[in-house]
Motif scaffolding. Sequence first.
Motif, PDB file in Angstrom:
ATOM      1  N   LEU A   1     -10.691   8.297  -4.591  1.00 38.22           N
ATOM      2  CA  LEU A   1     -10.237   7.297  -3.628  1.00 38.22           C
ATOM      3  C   LEU A   1      -9.904   6.056  -4.444  1.00 38.22           C
ATOM      4  O   LEU A   1     -10.733   5.592  -5.229  1.00 38.22           O
ATOM      5  CB  LEU A   1     -11.331   6.997  -2.602  1.00 38.22           C
ATOM      6  CG  LEU A   1     -10.987   5.942  -1.548  1.00 38.22           C
ATOM      7  CD1 LEU A   1      -9.861   6.452  -0.646  1.00 38.22           C
ATOM      8  CD2 LEU A   1     -12.211   5.602  -0.724  1.00 38.22           C
ATOM      9  N   CYS A   2      -8.679   5.536  -4.278  1.00 37.52           N
ATOM     10  CA  CYS A   2      -8.232   4.393  -5.080  1.00 37.52           C
ATOM     11  C   CYS A   2      -7.799   3.257  -4.164  1.00 37.52           C
ATOM     12  O   CYS A   2      -7.380   3.485  -3.028  1.00 37.52           O
ATOM     13  CB  CYS A   2      -7.053   4.804  -5.974  1.00 37.52           C
ATOM     14  SG  CYS A   2      -7.431   6.136  -7.128  1.00 37.52           S
ATOM     15  N   TRP A   3      -7.875   2.020  -4.686  1.00 42.03           N
ATOM     16  CA  TRP A   3      -7.484   0.856  -3.912  1.00 42.03           C
ATOM     17  C   TRP A   3      -7.303  -0.350  -4.825  1.00 42.03           C
ATOM     18  O   TRP A   3      -7.675  -0.330  -5.986  1.00 42.03           O
ATOM     19  CB  TRP A   3      -8.528   0.540  -2.836  1.00 42.03           C
ATOM     20  CG  TRP A   3      -9.861   0.114  -3.387  1.00 42.03           C
ATOM     21  CD1 TRP A   3     -10.266  -1.169  -3.674  1.00 42.03           C
ATOM     22  CD2 TRP A   3     -10.959   0.956  -3.741  1.00 42.03           C
ATOM     23  NE1 TRP A   3     -11.547  -1.160  -4.174  1.00 42.03           N
ATOM     24  CE2 TRP A   3     -12.000   0.128  -4.223  1.00 42.03           C
ATOM     25  CE3 TRP A   3     -11.173   2.334  -3.694  1.00 42.03           C
ATOM     26  CZ2 TRP A   3     -13.215   0.628  -4.665  1.00 42.03           C
ATOM     27  CZ3 TRP A   3     -12.394   2.830  -4.130  1.00 42.03           C
ATOM     28  CH2 TRP A   3     -13.388   1.986  -4.606  1.00 42.03           C
ATOM     29  N   ASN A   4      -6.705  -1.381  -4.242  1.00 38.67           N
ATOM     30  CA  ASN A   4      -6.684  -2.714  -4.843  1.00 38.67           C
ATOM     31  C   ASN A   4      -6.488  -3.693  -3.693  1.00 38.67           C
ATOM     32  O   ASN A   4      -6.237  -3.279  -2.550  1.00 38.67           O
ATOM     33  CB  ASN A   4      -5.657  -2.838  -5.974  1.00 38.67           C
ATOM     34  CG  ASN A   4      -4.217  -2.840  -5.531  1.00 38.67           C
ATOM     35  OD1 ASN A   4      -3.898  -3.181  -4.396  1.00 38.67           O
ATOM     36  ND2 ASN A   4      -3.324  -2.464  -6.431  1.00 38.67           N
ATOM     37  N   PRO A   5      -6.592  -4.992  -3.943  1.00 42.24           N
ATOM     38  CA  PRO A   5      -6.499  -5.954  -2.831  1.00 42.24           C
ATOM     39  C   PRO A   5      -5.151  -5.967  -2.119  1.00 42.24           C
ATOM     40  O   PRO A   5      -5.063  -6.424  -0.989  1.00 42.24           O
ATOM     41  CB  PRO A   5      -6.755  -7.311  -3.512  1.00 42.24           C
ATOM     42  CG  PRO A   5      -7.473  -6.998  -4.778  1.00 42.24           C
ATOM     43  CD  PRO A   5      -6.984  -5.651  -5.203  1.00 42.24           C
ATOM     44  N   ARG A   6      -4.089  -5.461  -2.740  1.00 39.46           N
ATOM     45  CA  ARG A   6      -2.753  -5.519  -2.155  1.00 39.46           C
ATOM     46  C   ARG A   6      -2.320  -4.238  -1.458  1.00 39.46           C
ATOM     47  O   ARG A   6      -1.223  -4.167  -0.936  1.00 39.46           O
ATOM     48  CB  ARG A   6      -1.727  -5.882  -3.241  1.00 39.46           C
ATOM     49  CG  ARG A   6      -1.906  -7.288  -3.783  1.00 39.46           C
ATOM     50  CD  ARG A   6      -1.027  -7.572  -4.972  1.00 39.46           C
ATOM     51  NE  ARG A   6      -1.137  -6.633  -6.077  1.00 39.46           N
ATOM     52  CZ  ARG A   6      -2.139  -6.599  -6.951  1.00 39.46           C
ATOM     53  NH1 ARG A   6      -3.147  -7.433  -6.837  1.00 39.46           N
ATOM     54  NH2 ARG A   6      -2.155  -5.725  -7.927  1.00 39.46           N
ATOM     55  N   ARG A   7      -3.152  -3.209  -1.464  1.00 39.89           N
ATOM     56  CA  ARG A   7      -2.746  -1.950  -0.817  1.00 39.89           C
ATOM     57  C   ARG A   7      -3.944  -1.311  -0.128  1.00 39.89           C
ATOM     58  O   ARG A   7      -5.070  -1.540  -0.505  1.00 39.89           O
ATOM     59  CB  ARG A   7      -2.109  -0.989  -1.811  1.00 39.89           C
ATOM     60  CG  ARG A   7      -3.031  -0.381  -2.808  1.00 39.89           C
ATOM     61  CD  ARG A   7      -2.458   0.814  -3.560  1.00 39.89           C
ATOM     62  NE  ARG A   7      -1.197   0.591  -4.207  1.00 39.89           N
ATOM     63  CZ  ARG A   7      -0.048   1.149  -3.805  1.00 39.89           C
ATOM     64  NH1 ARG A   7      -0.011   1.934  -2.774  1.00 39.89           N
ATOM     65  NH2 ARG A   7       1.058   0.915  -4.469  1.00 39.89           N
ATOM     66  N   GLN A   8      -3.644  -0.489   0.874  1.00 37.05           N
ATOM     67  CA  GLN A   8      -4.693   0.246   1.570  1.00 37.05           C
ATOM     68  C   GLN A   8      -5.269   1.307   0.653  1.00 37.05           C
ATOM     69  O   GLN A   8      -4.605   1.763  -0.284  1.00 37.05           O
ATOM     70  CB  GLN A   8      -4.132   0.939   2.808  1.00 37.05           C
ATOM     71  CG  GLN A   8      -3.787   0.005   3.933  1.00 37.05           C
ATOM     72  CD  GLN A   8      -3.387   0.790   5.167  1.00 37.05           C
ATOM     73  OE1 GLN A   8      -2.679   1.789   5.071  1.00 37.05           O
ATOM     74  NE2 GLN A   8      -3.839   0.333   6.315  1.00 37.05           N
ATOM     75  N   ASP A   9      -6.501   1.726   0.958  1.00 39.36           N
ATOM     76  CA  ASP A   9      -7.105   2.829   0.224  1.00 39.36           C
ATOM     77  C   ASP A   9      -6.188   4.043   0.313  1.00 39.36           C
ATOM     78  O   ASP A   9      -5.548   4.274   1.333  1.00 39.36           O
ATOM     79  CB  ASP A   9      -8.451   3.223   0.847  1.00 39.36           C
ATOM     80  CG  ASP A   9      -9.470   2.100   0.822  1.00 39.36           C
ATOM     81  OD1 ASP A   9      -9.157   1.020   0.304  1.00 39.36           O
ATOM     82  OD2 ASP A   9     -10.574   2.314   1.332  1.00 39.36           O
ATOM     83  N   PHE A  10      -6.121   4.830  -0.766  1.00 34.94           N
ATOM     84  CA  PHE A  10      -5.351   6.070  -0.735  1.00 34.94           C
ATOM     85  C   PHE A  10      -6.097   7.129  -1.539  1.00 34.94           C
ATOM     86  O   PHE A  10      -6.886   6.813  -2.424  1.00 34.94           O
ATOM     87  CB  PHE A  10      -3.920   5.886  -1.266  1.00 34.94           C
ATOM     88  CG  PHE A  10      -3.839   5.498  -2.721  1.00 34.94           C
ATOM     89  CD1 PHE A  10      -3.700   6.471  -3.705  1.00 34.94           C
ATOM     90  CD2 PHE A  10      -3.886   4.170  -3.105  1.00 34.94           C
ATOM     91  CE1 PHE A  10      -3.616   6.121  -5.040  1.00 34.94           C
ATOM     92  CE2 PHE A  10      -3.804   3.814  -4.436  1.00 34.94           C
ATOM     93  CZ  PHE A  10      -3.671   4.784  -5.405  1.00 34.94           C
ATOM     94  N   TYR A  11      -5.846   8.382  -1.178  1.00 28.71           N
ATOM     95  CA  TYR A  11      -6.484   9.495  -1.867  1.00 28.71           C
ATOM     96  C   TYR A  11      -5.611   9.982  -3.009  1.00 28.71           C
ATOM     97  O   TYR A  11      -4.385   9.940  -2.943  1.00 28.71           O
ATOM     98  CB  TYR A  11      -6.748  10.661  -0.907  1.00 28.71           C
ATOM     99  CG  TYR A  11      -7.822  10.339   0.100  1.00 28.71           C
ATOM    100  CD1 TYR A  11      -9.166  10.386  -0.262  1.00 28.71           C
ATOM    101  CD2 TYR A  11      -7.498   9.964   1.390  1.00 28.71           C
ATOM    102  CE1 TYR A  11     -10.151  10.074   0.640  1.00 28.71           C
ATOM    103  CE2 TYR A  11      -8.483   9.648   2.307  1.00 28.71           C
ATOM    104  CZ  TYR A  11      -9.803   9.700   1.931  1.00 28.71           C
ATOM    105  OH  TYR A  11     -10.789   9.386   2.828  1.00 28.71           O
TER     106      TYR A  11
END
Length: 190
Positions: A16-26
């Motif tokens: 599960l990946c994320w950063n402050p500028r995008r929604q979580d994604f698998y």
Amino acid sequence: MTGQAGPRHVVVLPALCWNPRRQDFYAVTADVTAEGIRLRSSARLAAGEDLTCSIRHIGQLEVRITQVAGQDFVVGVRGGRATLNGLARQFVTLARAQNFRPEPIRGHHRIVPAQKTVEITLECGLSFSGHVLNVSASGIGLLIDRAVGIGETIRVGSRAARVVRHFEHGIGAAFLEPLEPSAVHAAMTL
């Protein structure tokens, strides 16, 4: 995990990946080399983007995307030499535990479809849900929570397939009747 070229260790782990500028994604890991960790995802990503990725059996990593090619992207892990050496050992151990043989050259392009949940039916008639990791004209990678034997014929949605390999928490299956390559796209349904 940057540096000189070296061996490629195939290891499939959900992330599960994320950063402050995008929604979580698998995403799912594909392999690890001296160049970094290669993952696959349907998310649209850009080189230079910083991410936090939580990878099963590895933990949470701060990474930067170094390459993007279609559904694949390569990340470099931020950390000192000791951190990188420890991660390399973890990935190699997990790759060996998954007992992969060298990945054959694939004849068909793989994609991650938008619809990732699919119904799987065993020969005995038992049905359950699975998670699509990737699909090509010739086969499919699935995360499942049931034991299915190599050689067993299954139905994935409306398609018949034969289980050809196991990996941790999943299987690879070859379609009994391959799809037309033009039928393999993000909006496809099985």
